[in-house]
Every structure is written in structure tokens, then in C-alpha cells.
Write a protein that holds these residues in place. Structure first.
Motif, PDB file in Angstrom:
ATOM      1  N   THR A 257       0.845  -1.197   0.000  1.00 10.67           N
ATOM      2  CA  THR A 257       0.000   0.000   0.000  1.00 10.67           C
ATOM      3  C   THR A 257       0.877   1.242   0.000  1.00 10.67           C
ATOM      4  N   ASP A 258       0.830   1.982  -1.078  1.00 10.63           N
ATOM      5  CA  ASP A 258       1.571   3.242  -1.147  1.00 10.63           C
ATOM      6  C   ASP A 258       0.776   4.343  -0.461  1.00 10.63           C
ATOM      7  N   ILE A 259       1.445   5.424  -0.134  1.00 13.48           N
ATOM      8  CA  ILE A 259       0.784   6.579   0.478  1.00 13.48           C
ATOM      9  C   ILE A 259       0.773   7.716  -0.534  1.00 13.48           C
ATOM     10  N   ARG A 260      -0.382   8.300  -0.738  1.00  9.36           N
ATOM     11  CA  ARG A 260      -0.529   9.423  -1.668  1.00  9.36           C
ATOM     12  C   ARG A 260      -0.917  10.664  -0.885  1.00  9.36           C
ATOM     13  N   TYR A 261      -0.305  11.771  -1.228  1.00 11.87           N
ATOM     14  CA  TYR A 261      -0.620  13.023  -0.528  1.00 11.87           C
ATOM     15  C   TYR A 261      -0.203  14.204  -1.384  1.00 11.87           C
ATOM     16  N   VAL A 262      -0.740  15.378  -1.081  1.00 10.12           N
ATOM     17  CA  VAL A 262      -0.355  16.610  -1.767  1.00 10.12           C
ATOM     18  C   VAL A 262       0.781  17.231  -0.963  1.00 10.12           C
ATOM     19  N   GLY A 263       1.984  17.153  -1.497  1.00  6.47           N
ATOM     20  CA  GLY A 263       3.145  17.618  -0.757  1.00  6.47           C
ATOM     21  C   GLY A 263       3.551  19.048  -1.048  1.00  6.47           C
ATOM     22  N   HIS A 264       3.365  19.502  -2.291  1.00  6.71           N
ATOM     23  CA  HIS A 264       3.870  20.814  -2.693  1.00  6.71           C
ATOM     24  C   HIS A 264       2.734  21.724  -3.174  1.00  6.71           C
ATOM     25  N   HIS A 265       2.913  23.005  -2.892  1.00  5.17           N
ATOM     26  CA  HIS A 265       1.956  24.028  -3.326  1.00  5.17           C
ATOM     27  C   HIS A 265       2.706  25.182  -3.973  1.00  5.17           C
ATOM     28  N   LEU A 266       2.053  25.806  -4.935  1.00  5.33           N
ATOM     29  CA  LEU A 266       2.587  27.011  -5.555  1.00  5.33           C
ATOM     30  C   LEU A 266       1.798  28.196  -5.006  1.00  5.33           C
ATOM     31  N   ALA A 267       2.508  29.235  -4.578  1.00  5.85           N
ATOM     32  CA  ALA A 267       1.843  30.397  -3.977  1.00  5.85           C
ATOM     33  C   ALA A 267       2.408  31.690  -4.537  1.00  5.85           C
ATOM     34  N   PHE A 268       1.538  32.683  -4.674  1.00  2.94           N
ATOM     35  CA  PHE A 268       1.962  34.010  -5.126  1.00  2.94           C
ATOM     36  C   PHE A 268       0.914  35.016  -4.674  1.00  2.94           C
ATOM     37  N   PRO A 269       1.274  36.292  -4.551  1.00  3.42           N
ATOM     38  CA  PRO A 269       0.304  37.308  -4.123  1.00  3.42           C
ATOM     39  C   PRO A 269      -0.844  37.451  -5.127  1.00  3.42           C
ATOM     40  N   ARG A 270      -2.050  37.539  -4.621  1.00  2.78           N
ATOM     41  CA  ARG A 270      -3.198  37.707  -5.521  1.00  2.78           C
ATOM     42  C   ARG A 270      -3.056  38.961  -6.388  1.00  2.78           C
ATOM     43  N   ALA A 271      -2.402  39.971  -5.842  1.00  4.73           N
ATOM     44  CA  ALA A 271      -2.236  41.217  -6.593  1.00  4.73           C
ATOM     45  C   ALA A 271      -1.381  41.028  -7.833  1.00  4.73           C
ATOM     46  N   SER A 272      -0.595  39.942  -7.885  1.00  4.43           N
ATOM     47  CA  SER A 272       0.290  39.698  -9.031  1.00  4.43           C
ATOM     48  C   SER A 272      -0.329  38.764 -10.054  1.00  4.43           C
ATOM     49  N   ARG A 273      -1.560  38.364  -9.828  1.00  2.00           N
ATOM     50  CA  ARG A 273      -2.180  37.317 -10.645  1.00  2.00           C
ATOM     51  C   ARG A 273      -2.158  37.611 -12.141  1.00  2.00           C
ATOM     52  N   GLN A 274      -2.284  38.873 -12.513  1.00  2.00           N
ATOM     53  CA  GLN A 274      -2.401  39.214 -13.931  1.00  2.00           C
ATOM     54  C   GLN A 274      -1.056  39.418 -14.623  1.00  2.00           C
ATOM     55  N   ARG A 275       0.053  39.301 -13.901  1.00  3.52           N
ATOM     56  CA  ARG A 275       1.363  39.461 -14.546  1.00  3.52           C
ATOM     57  C   ARG A 275       1.559  38.364 -15.591  1.00  3.52           C
ATOM     58  N   ARG A 276       1.922  38.785 -16.796  1.00  2.81           N
ATOM     59  CA  ARG A 276       2.049  37.803 -17.890  1.00  2.81           C
ATOM     60  C   ARG A 276       3.107  36.767 -17.590  1.00  2.81           C
ATOM     61  N   ALA A 277       4.280  37.197 -17.080  1.00  2.93           N
ATOM     62  CA  ALA A 277       5.368  36.260 -16.810  1.00  2.93           C
ATOM     63  C   ALA A 277       4.939  35.217 -15.789  1.00  2.93           C
ATOM     64  N   LEU A 278       4.244  35.662 -14.751  1.00  3.74           N
ATOM     65  CA  LEU A 278       3.811  34.736 -13.714  1.00  3.74           C
ATOM     66  C   LEU A 278       2.757  33.772 -14.257  1.00  3.74           C
ATOM     67  N   ARG A 279       1.798  34.303 -14.993  1.00  4.12           N
ATOM     68  CA  ARG A 279       0.757  33.443 -15.564  1.00  4.12           C
ATOM     69  C   ARG A 279       1.361  32.399 -16.486  1.00  4.12           C
ATOM     70  N   THR A 280       2.329  32.815 -17.293  1.00  2.00           N
ATOM     71  CA  THR A 280       2.967  31.882 -18.222  1.00  2.00           C
ATOM     72  C   THR A 280       3.651  30.749 -17.477  1.00  2.00           C
ATOM     73  N   PHE A 281       4.354  31.087 -16.406  1.00  2.00           N
ATOM     74  CA  PHE A 281       5.067  30.069 -15.631  1.00  2.00           C
ATOM     75  C   PHE A 281       4.090  29.120 -14.948  1.00  2.00           C
ATOM     76  N   VAL A 282       3.036  29.660 -14.343  1.00  2.00           N
ATOM     77  CA  VAL A 282       2.064  28.820 -13.639  1.00  2.00           C
ATOM     78  C   VAL A 282       1.356  27.891 -14.619  1.00  2.00           C
ATOM     79  N   GLU A 283       0.984  28.409 -15.777  1.00  2.00           N
ATOM     80  CA  GLU A 283       0.320  27.567 -16.775  1.00  2.00           C
ATOM     81  C   GLU A 283       1.254  26.472 -17.266  1.00  2.00           C
ATOM     82  N   TRP A 284       2.549  26.815 -17.395  1.00  4.87           N
ATOM     83  CA  TRP A 284       3.530  25.811 -17.836  1.00  4.87           C
ATOM     84  C   TRP A 284       3.697  24.701 -16.796  1.00  4.87           C
TER      85      TRP A 284
END
Length: 302
Positions: A257-284
Motif C-alpha cells: 500500500t503506497d501513500i498518496r498526498y499533496v506535498g507541494h503548493h505554488l503560492a503568489f500574491p493575488r495582486a500579481s495574478r495578472q502578470r504575464r510572466a507569472l501566468r505563463t510560468f504557472v500555466e507551464w
């Protein structure tokens, strides 16, 4: 009234409202806290309203302040995007902070492909176990192990990871059942959220006392397992290169029986959400995690 309000006062207000601190706003704007406080008091006087509730240790927006921040925040976001578009003829810098093992084992090997696809972006990658403080403007986003800390963050879970025993083929020949691990050298990663005792419990066994090899980074535990020191309990995502090359295998795949879990999260300020560079990286990165070769389920969304 707008002609009577300096843009610097609005800027001070927006920074203080976004960070929740006059001191952090002062650091961001390269001013003193008293200068930020004075600018905001002058703004309140001009508008004949109170924008912040002040206490000895914190400040909090009043309803009027929240109303103004909705407009000011959107205005500054639009201004930032406009500046990025105008200045977009040169490379756009994206400053990424990342958990060390995720950076070394998963992210760094893929960055060449990302940069080749996005020649107008430049990535600066820093890796340590501290959480990024976005208020000092050192980083644009953070990939953390565990749960992100801080207010005003957009958080995207980076999918489930599978944690299973891993070792070199020579050792794997001696392991047919979970109980066979009781006679093996078990490598321990101290900061891992999933530990050996949890794996043994999930497989109906009492965990043995573990002595000897202990590390505080997954990439070190993986490296020692590749060296034949023993068996490590690790994420198949972090060990994907070693498994693909055959240096490490999962001896109990399909038999435990393996163990599955969410180990990593990506976080950034909501105010930066519309930055093209950030959006491109997150989508990638979310696209990479959704590739057929990824055996983890992507549970985040953009």
C-alpha cells in the motif's frame, strides 16, 4: 478632488492595504513608516474619511478603506500590466523561490525546456526551506513543501505524489513483501511529511526502530539510496529521473500500500495574478504536471 490627492499618497495607501502593514509598505516603497503614515493621514484628511483602523501592533482597513482598495488595487494592477507590456521588448525577470528537493529533482531539469519556449522570460531560481516574504519584493512566486504561509496569497496545490520504498536493483532482489524491509537499512528523511512508521502502519506492520542514515532533504536521501546505502521512502515524482534510468526501482510496486498526498503548493500574491510572466510560468508548470508521464493527479487550477 483627484487633483488634490498626490499619486504618492494613493501608492502608499495601496501598498499598506495590500501588505496589511505600514512598515512593510514603507520597505516596499523605500520610505520610512512615519512617511507612509503621514501620507495616509493626509489622504484621509483630504477625503474626510478614515481608511484604516489603527492599533499598537496592526492596521486594518475600514469599510471605506476596503472600498477604495478595490479600485486602487485594480488600477495599480492595470498600471503594472501596462508597464510590463511596454517594457516587454526585453527579457522579463521572474523570481522563483522553491523548496530545495523539488527544485533540484523536478524543476531545474525542466527549466531549459521552459526557457527555450519562452525566450522573453528570464528565471532567477533560489532554493531553501524558508518561506518567501512577498512584502519585500524579493520573489514573485514560491513553491513550498507543506502549506504556504501568509495572507493575500493565491495557492495552487501541485497534485498528489506517491510515496513508496525505493532502492537499487541489487537490494530490490531481496524484497518481495513489506515485511522484508524489516531486515533492510532504512534511510530516513527527517522533514518528510510521510514517515516510515506511517508506511508500515498502512501495510499492517509495526514499524521498527530506525537508526543510522538520516537526512533533512529528500534529494540527499535519494542520492544515498542510489549509492546502495539502503531503502528510502520517497516521492516517485522527486525520484522520477532515477527511476527512469533504472538506478532506483520500487521493489514493492503492486504488492504494498503506497501513500498518496499533496506535498507541494505554488503560492503568489493575488495582486500579481495578472502578470504575464507569472501566468505563463504557472500555466507551464501545471501543464507539465498533467503530462502522461506524470503519475500524479493534478488537483490545482488556474
Amino acid at each position: 478632488m483627484l487633483s488634490n490627492i498626490p499619486i504618492s499618497a494613493i501608492r502608499a495607501f495601496e501598498a499598506a492595504a495590500r501588505t496589511g502593514s505600514f512598515s512593510d509598505a514603507a520597505d516596499e516603497l523605500h520610505l520610512t513608516p512615519s512617511a507612509v503614515s503621514h501620507a495616509i493621514r493626509k489622504l484621509e484628511s483630504t477625503m474626510s474619511t478614515t481608511l484604516f483602523e489603527r492599533s499598537a501592533r496592526s492596521v486594518r482597513l475600514t469599510p471605506a478603506g476596503e472600498n477604495l482598495m478595490r479600485h486602487a488595487g485594480a488600477a495599480f494592477d492595470n498600471l503594472r500590466r501596462g508597464i510590463e507590456e511596454v517594457a516587454g521588448r526585453g527579457p522579463q525577470l521572474l523570481r522563483v523561490h522553491c523548496a530545495p528537493s523539488f527544485a533540484a529533482q523536478w524543476l531545474a531539469p525542466r527549466l531549459t525546456k521552459f526557457l527555450a519556449a519562452e525566450p522573453k522570460l528570464e528565471v532567477r531560481l533560489a532554493a531553501n526551506t524558508e518561506y518567501a516574504r512577498f512584502t519585500n519584493d524579493d520573489f514573485d512566486l514560491d513553491i513550498v513543501y507543506g502549506s504556504p504561509r501568509g495572507d493575500g496569497l493565491e495557492v495552487i496545490p501541485l497534485g498528489e505524489e506517491t510515496v513508496t520504498p525505493l532502492c537499487i536493483p541489487q537490494i530490490a532482489k531481496k524484497i518481495r513483501y513489506p515485511k522484508d524491509l524489516l531486515s533492510q537499512v532504512l534511510i530516513r528523511s527527517d522533514v518528510k511529511q510521510v514517515q516510515w512508521h506511517q508506511w508500515f502502519t498502512a501495510n499492517g506492520l509495526e514499524a521498527p526502530a530506525i537508526y543510522g542514515m538520516r537526512f533533512d532533504r529528500s534529494f540527499l536521501a535519494i542520492a544515498m539510496a542510489c549509492g546502495g546505502v539502503g531503502v528510502t521512502l520517497e516521492s516517485t515524482r522527486l525520484a522520477e529521473r532515477e527511476m527512469a534510468s533504472g538506478r532506483l526501482i520500487a521493489p514493492l510496486a503492486g504488492r504494498s500500500t503506497d501513500i498518496r498526498y499533496v506535498g507541494h503548493h505554488l503560492a503568489f500574491p493575488r495582486a500579481s495574478r495578472q502578470r504575464r510572466a507569472l501566468r505563463t510560468f504557472v500555466e507551464w508548470i501545471t501543464s507539465e504536471l498533467a503530462q502522461p508521464g506524470e503519475k500524479t493527479r493534478q488537483s490545482g487550477h488556474w
